[in-house]
Write a protein that holds these residues in place. Structure first.
Motif: not given
Length: 414
Positions: A179-180, A173-177, A141-149
């Motif tokens: 990946r931009g 937070d770090a993982w998303l950062s 699921a995280l691999l599919r996440l590119d925006h949202g809450r």
């Protein structure tokens, strides 16, 4: 022959059986461990699976591999304990008699206890990471996440490894950062507590860390239900928290057989003396690890330190002597904070986490309540220690009781 029966082959049960096998005369004592399968899971590793650091091969080993020679492993589902008759009934009809019983069957997530948590959105937009299957599904699921809450949510305390939801939040937070994507994903931490943690000094420190990372905290949130169709958490006071991806920690409960046996509280935790771990109802039953109702963290470190005290007490108890050991609720936990750093907290029943150095006072090399790379390396190294030292019951040069040496109470300016 006297019979010791250990229910649960997890952290506490395995350590207990191994330590006592080395201390009890094999010509006078049999030791039997009961569990439903032969898979021992390194549960702290679940935290890293959603981020690709670990996979299932890193967290699963065979239970019997870690039990010392002379310990019998019985595989089967426990139906109930009959404490008056001193027998344990298995679901397949087998009965196991005992002279002394150790209950160490832990605690498990119960998503069925919260309306709306299970259903068509379970592991579609609603995920857990306290199970291996949940952590693996969340990784996808995280691999599919590119925006949202992205909402991280705790249903109710107590939970095993109470800092893990915070760790997940920091790592996300770090993982998303990396990946931009961080600016496109809002991170929200929802808790039934009035802050980030149960203890004031640590709560203030962790709360500051959340604020610095622009993570929104929704405190005092007592969930009534999940509106899965509209993707909202709904509290008893009618507050709503919308989500696109929910990472929840369901209600944690002890094993159902504990309730059927009349040995537990409302959450199926065995009621024991918090210092001796002896049942408040029966003089030949103990409970260790997450299975007990002691007011300490449900964490592997607590199981380890409690086991050290328990073993000496047990040897005295079976000889009819007073138990002289007193467990103080000692716990220490690494808190992953992202970007290769972690904190370490060390506390007990009476003393909250404080700044300082550990395990050698004033020297360390680990720092308490401070983000360091050394703490992160300590967290990763613990998996090796767990498999090769902790479970086999080998001695670890750490005192079972918490020490104040090297710690200090911060001033208001700090």
């Amino acid at each position: 022959m006297r019979r010791l029966l250990v229910l649960g082959g997890g952290t506490a049960g395995t350590m207990t059986a191994n330590k006592l096998r080395h201390r009890l005369d094999p010509h006078e004592w049999t030791i039997t461990v009961v569990d439903q399968d032969d898979e021992h899971h390194y549960q702290p590793g679940y935290l890293f699976i959603p981020f690709g650091t670990y996979d299932r091969d890193d967290v699963i080993r065979s239970r019997h591999h870690f039990l010392a020679d002379g310990i019998d492993l019985v595989l089967g589902e426990i139906d109930r304990v009959e404490p008056e008759a001193c027998v344990v009934d298995l679901s397949d009809g087998r009965t196991l008699p005992y002279d002394y019983l150790v209950i160490a069957t832990g605690t498990t997530p119960r998503p069925d206890q919260t309306p709306g948590m299970l259903g068509p959105e379970w592991r579609q937009s609603i995920f857990d990471f306290y199970t291996l299957e949940g952590a693996e599904a969340l990784a996808q699921a995280l691999l599919r996440l590119d925006h949202g809450r992205l909402v991280v949510h705790i249903t109710e305390m107590p939970i095993k490894c109470p800092v893990a939801p915070l760790e997940f939040t920091f790592l996300a937070d770090a993982w998303l950062s990396e990946r931009g994507l961080r600016e496109r994903v809002e991170l929200v931490f929802v808790t039934p507590l009035d802050g980030a943690f149960t203890q004031p000094v640590a709560a203030a420190h962790l709360g500051t860390m959340l604020a610095e990372r622009n993570i929104v905290v929704e405190p005092d949130f007592m969930i009534e239900r999940i509106d899965a169709e509209n993707r909202k958490l709904v509290s008893y006071d009618e507050r709503e928290v919308p989500f696109d991806l929910l990472v929840t920690v369901p209600l944690n409960m002890g094993a159902d057989y504990v309730a059927r046996s009349g040995l537990g509280d409302e959450l199926n935790y065995v009621q024991v003396d918090k210092h001796t771990l002896l049942s408040t109802k029966y003089a030949n039953i103990f409970a260790l690890g997450d299975a007990s109702d002691i007011p300490a963290s449900k964490a592997g470190s607590v199981a380890h330190f409690a086991c050290e005290v328990f073993v000496e007490n047990f040897l005295q108890h079976v000889e009819g002597l007073p138990m002289t050991g007193s467990f103080d609720g000692h716990a220490n936990c690494f808190v992953e904070s992202g970007d290769g750093h972690a904190l370490l907290i060390d506390f007990n029943y009476d003393t909250q986490p404080l700044p300082g150095k550990y395990p050698v006072p004033h020297v360390g090399p680990l720092s308490l309540l401070k983000e360091t790379h050394a703490n992160h390396l300590g967290k990763l190294a613990f998996r090796h220690v767990y498999w090769n030292v902790l479970l086999p019951g080998r001695p670890i040069p750490l005192p079972a009781h918490m020490s104040m040496a090297g710690k200090h109470v911060p001033s208001e300016e700090e």
